[in-house]
Design an enzyme around this catalytic site. Structure first.
Site, PDB file in Angstrom:
ATOM      1  N   LYS A 207     -37.276  15.267 -21.879  1.00  0.00           N
ATOM      2  CA  LYS A 207     -37.625  16.240 -21.283  1.00  0.00           C
ATOM      3  C   LYS A 207     -37.288  17.422 -21.644  1.00  0.00           C
ATOM      4  O   LYS A 207     -36.132  17.644 -22.133  1.00  0.00           O
ATOM      5  CB  LYS A 207     -37.336  16.169 -19.607  1.00  0.00           C
ATOM      6  N   GLY A 357     -25.098  10.186 -26.151  1.00  0.00           N
ATOM      7  CA  GLY A 357     -26.087   9.500 -25.500  1.00  0.00           C
ATOM      8  C   GLY A 357     -26.832   8.616 -26.219  1.00  0.00           C
ATOM      9  O   GLY A 357     -26.533   7.693 -26.795  1.00  0.00           O
TER      10      GLY A 357
END
Length: 400
Positions: A207, A357
């Site tokens: 996103k 991440g």
């Protein structure tokens, strides 16, 4: 990071026989079927701090979160498997408390001998850990602080959270930064200071909205910004291209258009993608130009021409920051883009940082040599917020 005491400062004072509460980030991925740890990178990252405390004879009390339980115990998010793996890596049993601040935790901590390690159950099993109410969070912090004579924060992946164990406990105990936290801040400071140029940033992930703030912060300072992953399709849409059924944030199209206009040509987008007829590992797929994505297909990876173009830019870089995969790397059919960009980063004669991440997970999942990167961060969200210039609650607490 100014006026922060380090683990070495604490060790110099002597910790033998003292209880040291260590906030670690042991939020590792677990296999949903077996409960086994699928990536122990975050456990290994805290070993230098824990090992030094054990060797110095401290009674080490480790606390961490795992996943997003709703403030109550949830077996699928138990840290018990982590205790087992941590014990294997330390070469000694880790005593596991089956609650966070209850009877089990109190007795487990009380029974520790010098040089032994205990792990408390998932902090987020207690609503006080993440509460937005200062009093509730403070009450939980009081209970945690009772387990330590000193506090060490070595959970860089959580320093951007205003949680009890990160923000409130340091106010209640003598506190220092662990070796991992100090290393993370040292590395990221190089990116926000005066990085050697060309400075190239690679951003991926799903996103644009998740990365908007860091894009805004980085655009004035980077030389090139390479964008892949699901987020690239919103940028392509902003260029007037059709993206089929690819991931698209319609409310971000105008913003992406503005970023492209203001970037001065710094932003580089894919020229080809791997388009599939379904989000599935065995889906029919092929490589298409970005101006020819079929209406019934979705892009799940960047294409080989894009990889080559990105690699050419990266080969000239002297500083590289990478956050976010280029495609759905968990599916072999759509992993080539992430692998290609990662390999290009390792070949560059540059200071390279992997921003935690999913990027860090991809490095390990694809079997890439971790030592070929300058630094692999343990904190995806924390590293991005640091680069945005935000004040991180956990770091601010250590500075006080």
């Amino acid at each position: 990071m100014s006026a922060v005491r380090s683990l070495d400062d604490l060790l110099a004072e002597g910790v033998s026989g003292r209880r040291v509460l260590v906030r670690a980030d042991l939020n590792v991925p677990l296999d949903k079927q077996t409960g086994d740890i699928t990536d122990d990178g975050r456990i290994r990252a805290v070993l230098p701090t824990l090992g030094a405390l054990v060797e110095a004879g401290a009674k080490v009390v480790v606390c961490s979160h795992l996943g997003r339980p709703k403030g109550v115990p949830d077996p699928q998010f138990s840290l018990r498997p982590v205790a087992g793996r941590l014990g294997e890596l330390l070469g000694a049993p880790v005593h596991f408390a089956t609650d966070t601040v209850g009877d089990s935790a109190r007795s487990t901590v009380a029974d520790l001998a010098d040089g032994q390690v205990a792990l408390l159950e998932n902090l987020r099993f207690n609503a006080g850990e993440t509460s937005k109410d200062d009093a509730e969070r403070g009450a939980f912090a009081d209970q945690l602080a009772a387990f330590g004579d000193a506090y060490v924060d070595d959970a860089f992946g959580a320093v951007h959270r205003r949680h009890a164990s990160v923000h409130d406990v340091p106010a209640r105990l003598p506190h220092v930064a662990g070796r991992l936290v100090l290393r993370e801040v040292e590395v990221l400071s190089k990116l926000t200071g005066d990085p050697e140029r060309p400075y190239v940033v690679v951003l991926g992930g799903s996103k644009v909205s998740d990365k908007l703030a860091v894009i805004e912060a980085l655009l004035p300072t980077v030389d090139r910004l390479l964008i892949g992953g699901g987020m690239c399709f919103t940028f392509l849409k902003a260029q007037g291209l059709e993206v089929g059924t690819s991931l698209l944030e319609k409310d971000m199209v105008e913003t992406c258009g503005s970023l492209l206009e203001r970037s001065g040509g710094k932003i580089m987008l894919p020229v080809d993608v791997v388009a599939a007829d379904a989000f599935a590992p065995d889906a029919t797929h092929d490589t298409v130009r970005v101006d020819g994505i079929p209406s019934h297909r979705l892009g799940l990876d960047i294409g080989p021409e894009t990889v080559a173009g990105f690699a050419a830019v990266l080969s000239q870089a002297r500083t590289i920051f990478w956050n976010g995969p280029m495609g759905v790397f968990e599916m072999p059919a759509f992993a080539a883009g992430t692998r290609g960009v990662a390999e290009a980063i390792t070949k560059a004669d540059a200071f390279t940082v992997v921003g935690g991440g999913d990027s860090a997970a991809a490095v390990r999942a694809l079997g890439l040599d971790e030592s070929s990167f300058g630094h692999i961060s343990t904190g995806g969200g924390a590293s991005l917020e640091y680069l945005e210039g935000k004040s991180l609650p956990g770091i601010a607490a250590l500075e006080n």
